[in-house]
Design an enzyme around this catalytic site. Structure first.
Site, short mmCIF file in Angstrom:
data_model
loop_
_atom_site.label_atom_id
_atom_site.label_comp_id
_atom_site.label_asym_id
_atom_site.label_seq_id
_atom_site.Cartn_x
_atom_site.Cartn_y
_atom_site.Cartn_z
N ARG A 1 -18.89 9.50 -5.63
CA ARG A 1 -20.05 8.97 -6.37
C ARG A 1 -21.06 8.80 -5.26
O ARG A 1 -21.72 7.75 -5.11
CB ARG A 1 -20.04 8.10 -7.48
CG ARG A 1 -20.30 7.74 -9.03
CD ARG A 1 -19.87 6.17 -9.16
NE ARG A 1 -19.47 5.10 -8.38
CZ ARG A 1 -18.66 3.81 -8.64
NH1 ARG A 1 -18.84 3.75 -10.17
NH2 ARG A 1 -18.32 3.77 -7.85
N LYS B 1 0.74 5.50 -8.75
CA LYS B 1 1.07 4.47 -9.07
C LYS B 1 0.37 4.26 -8.85
O LYS B 1 -0.04 3.76 -7.73
CB LYS B 1 2.52 4.57 -8.62
CG LYS B 1 2.60 3.89 -7.51
CD LYS B 1 2.57 2.36 -6.77
CE LYS B 1 2.38 2.06 -6.21
NZ LYS B 1 1.76 0.76 -5.65
N HIS C 1 5.05 7.31 -2.91
CA HIS C 1 4.87 6.73 -0.89
C HIS C 1 6.45 7.09 -0.63
O HIS C 1 6.61 7.61 0.72
CB HIS C 1 3.89 7.18 -0.43
CG HIS C 1 3.21 5.69 -0.48
ND1 HIS C 1 3.22 4.70 -0.77
CD2 HIS C 1 3.67 5.25 1.02
CE1 HIS C 1 3.38 3.29 -0.47
NE2 HIS C 1 3.56 3.85 0.70
N LYS D 1 9.02 8.94 2.83
CA LYS D 1 9.47 7.80 4.27
C LYS D 1 10.62 9.19 4.64
O LYS D 1 11.11 9.03 4.28
CB LYS D 1 9.54 7.12 4.10
CG LYS D 1 8.07 6.25 3.94
CD LYS D 1 8.62 4.69 3.64
CE LYS D 1 7.32 4.10 3.60
NZ LYS D 1 5.94 3.63 3.85
N GLU E 1 5.38 -7.78 3.43
CA GLU E 1 4.16 -7.18 4.26
C GLU E 1 3.44 -8.77 4.62
O GLU E 1 3.50 -9.16 3.98
CB GLU E 1 3.94 -6.56 3.04
CG GLU E 1 3.89 -5.43 2.74
CD GLU E 1 2.89 -4.40 1.78
OE1 GLU E 1 1.95 -3.58 2.15
OE2 GLU E 1 2.46 -5.05 0.70
N ASP F 1 3.33 -3.28 -8.87
CA ASP F 1 2.86 -2.74 -7.83
C ASP F 1 3.82 -2.13 -6.78
O ASP F 1 3.47 -0.83 -6.55
CB ASP F 1 1.80 -3.54 -6.68
CG ASP F 1 0.75 -2.84 -5.68
OD1 ASP F 1 0.51 -1.92 -5.84
OD2 ASP F 1 0.86 -3.54 -4.42
N HIS G 1 8.53 1.68 -5.99
CA HIS G 1 8.97 1.64 -4.23
C HIS G 1 11.13 1.30 -4.84
O HIS G 1 11.73 1.58 -4.33
CB HIS G 1 9.04 1.22 -3.42
CG HIS G 1 6.72 1.18 -3.42
ND1 HIS G 1 6.17 2.51 -3.73
CD2 HIS G 1 6.27 1.03 -3.50
CE1 HIS G 1 5.29 3.10 -3.22
NE2 HIS G 1 5.52 1.65 -3.15
N LYS H 1 3.24 -10.40 -0.50
CA LYS H 1 2.47 -10.13 0.75
C LYS H 1 2.25 -11.08 1.22
O LYS H 1 2.80 -12.84 0.43
CB LYS H 1 1.10 -10.04 -0.46
CG LYS H 1 0.97 -8.36 -1.50
CD LYS H 1 0.04 -7.78 -0.94
CE LYS H 1 -0.23 -6.59 -1.51
NZ LYS H 1 -0.23 -5.74 -0.83
#
Ligand code: BG6
Length: 531
Positions: free
Chosen positions: A85, A192, A222, A226, A260, A279, A284, A382
């Site tokens: 956009r 995802k 992803h 790896k 993380e 998530d 994963h 996180k």
């Protein structure tokens, strides 16, 4: 000689053709007659990136395209089309691509490679529901096919919020962009999360199926791209020494951690309402469970691999006392890298009463002969103390220790730790005699590190996966049945959390999650590793 002896006298691998060596992931050697040592290079094609102004495109996808070009894996007839956009000219877009490449690409910037890539770069401004923009996209692709020789082969990467998948797919279909002319291909790539729960995942599949055939839909997780995750297959199935211990007789429990240190890093719009379990665990971590626990596939082809993963996922469940075997937290103010950081509720764009989980842990039991009685503990969060992903197989204690109790007080559990990232490698932990003591024991590590054993650096996950999309190679993409089975495992947990109607337990940033995560393991007689 017993039948077992007879089998081991003639190992199966001895009868395999030597060209199977090294075909660990990505290529089904039974189908693909190419020499697997040759680089796999994409054919003429164009990649259309929807949502090209987003973080993923800027930090991962665009640099990955360049890295592939730099490694000589993209053909001269390659096109890259940005769709967003923004009222940009193609030149302006190309400048932004160059910027993101300079900043984030893995390989060095080379003018000649860039010049060649630049020739195929186009930009289409527009909204997803804008018919004119799609007509222009169609025209742009036809033009690329003609001038750049992209051969009518088009991949559409939907790097847009999941709620926009529907309209994007419907538009591709309406404008005939999903219809593949004879001799060429059309593919769609989605990221995802694939839905919000089992029902919405099924709905999404139905919508995708209206426009694209099953083999044209690439679902990206992803983690499967790896190198270290692929190495799980090499480690398990290319060696003989680990298989005998890879079962309930030797393994006590498994811990899979994806930690993380960052917070939500400006992704409030995506993250809030999704949370850590959806998530990361749904995709994963359950994929890591599947690869760790599955039986040997008959080949590394997509269907064969998926079949074994599905068997594990369909045997996996969270024990029925969900409150005792799950934990859910949300980071509060604390410290990260020596800096005081705000809590989740103070992050920009997050409602002050949000109940989104930023930490989630679950226990998964696998009801089959190999794993019965071996709990798999999964955690992700996180703002934890550091960034680390690992699969740790903890072995059972020795049945008897012929040492004086005081000499073995420091002895922990033997463990095999697959370090997915960072510091990629494998650690074997065991007890050893402390020198110059009568018989004092201490835990030591034996280490394999990618960095020290190989000179080649690992491609980024997105490099591998984008190349596979262009090649139409499916093994590293989860199939819809895997996605559904993963929701089937997680849905009861999410439902229970919603039903409990309590906020997630706060944990200070920079710590290993809420107390309930510790209690969850303590109840079973274990404690979390400190990676
Ligand atoms: C993504 C999640 O899938 O993985 C993010 O949506 C997370 O929340 C990211 O930060 C982590 O990826 P990696 O490759 O850095 O472990």
């Amino acid at each position: 000689m017993s039948s077992l002896d007879a089998r081991s006298a003639r190992p199966r691998s001895a009868s395999l053709p030597s060209d199977r060596v090294g075909t660990v992931a990505g290529v089904n050697p039974l189908r693909d007659q190419r020499d697997p040592r040759l680089p796999r290079m994409a054919g003429p094609s164009a990649l259309v990136l929807f949502g090209v102004t987003g973080d993923l495109a800027r930090k991962k996808l665009l640099p990955a395209v360049y890295d592939l070009a730099n490694r000589g894996l993209l053909p001269p007839g390659f096109g890259l089309v940005g769709f967003a956009r923004r009222d940009w000219a193609a030149e302006h877009f190309a400048e932004l691509v160059a910027e993101s490449v300079r900043e984030h690409a893995r390989t060095e910037f080379r003018e000649d490679v860039w010049k060649q890539l630049q020739e195929g770069i186009r930009f289409v401004p527009g909204e997803l529901n804008d018919n004119e923009a799609f007509a222009q996209l169609k025209q742009t692709l036809a033009d690329l096919d003609e001038r750049q020789g992209t051969g009518g082969n088009h991949a559409f990467y939907l790097s847009v919020p999941p709620k926009a998948f529907d309209v994007a797919v419907a538009q591709l279909r309406r404008h005939g962009l999903a219809d593949r002319p004879k001799g060429s291909w059309r593919r769609v790539v989605i990221e995802k999360p694939f839905g919000h729960d089992l029902d919405s995942a099924r709905q999404l599949e139905r919508k995708l199926a209206k426009a694209f055939s099953p083999s044209s839909i690439f679902r990206i997780d992803h983690y499967l791209g790896k190198e270290t995750v692929q190495n799980l297959l090499a480690f398990r199935f290319a060696n003989t020494m680990f298989e005998p211990i890879w079962n309930r007789t030797y393994i006590d429990h498994v811990q899979i951690t994806m930690a993380e240190d960052i917070g939500i890093a400006g992704r409030a719009g995506y993250y809030d309402g999704i949370g850590a379990a959806r998530d990361v665990i749904q995709n994963h971590l359950l994929q890591l469970v599947a690869l760790t626990a599955m039986e040997e596939p008959t080949s590394f082809g997509a269907d064969e691999l998926s079949l074994e993963k599905r068997k594990v996922l369909s045997a996996a469940r969270v024990p029925s006392d969900l409150d005792a075997h799950t934990a859910r937290g949300q980071y509060a103010t604390g410290w990260s890298g020596g800096v005081e950081v705000p809590g989740y509720l103070e992050e920009q764009g997050i409602p002050g009463d949000s109940r989104t989980d930023t930490f989630a842990a679950i226990r998964v039991d696998i009801d089959n002969r190999r794993w019965a009685g071996v709990p798999f503990y999964l955690r992700t969060g996180k703002r934890l103390p550091r960034r680390v992903t690992e699969v740790a197989l903890n072995l059972r204690p020795a049945p008897h220790l012929p040492f004086d109790g005081t000499d073995v007080r420091a002895l922990g559990t033997n463990a095999l730790v697959l370090r997915i990232q960072p510091d990629e490698g494998i650690t074997l932990r065991f007890g050893a005699k402390v020198p110059a003591t009568p018989m004092e024991l201490r835990d030591v590590n034996m280490d394999f590190g990618y960095g020290t054993s190989f000179a080649e650096s690992s491609p980024e996950a997105y490099e591998r996966l984008l190349l596979d999309v262009l090649l139409g190679s499916e093994p590293l993409f989860p199939q819809p049945a895997e996605v559904e089975l993963s929701w089937q495992i997680l849905d009861p947990v999410l439902d229970r959390w919603a039903e409990r109607d309590t906020p997630p337990e706060p944990y200070p940033s920079g710590t290993w999650g809420p107390p309930s995560a510790v209690e969850m393991l303590a109840r079973d007689g274990f404690s979390w590793r400190r990676p």
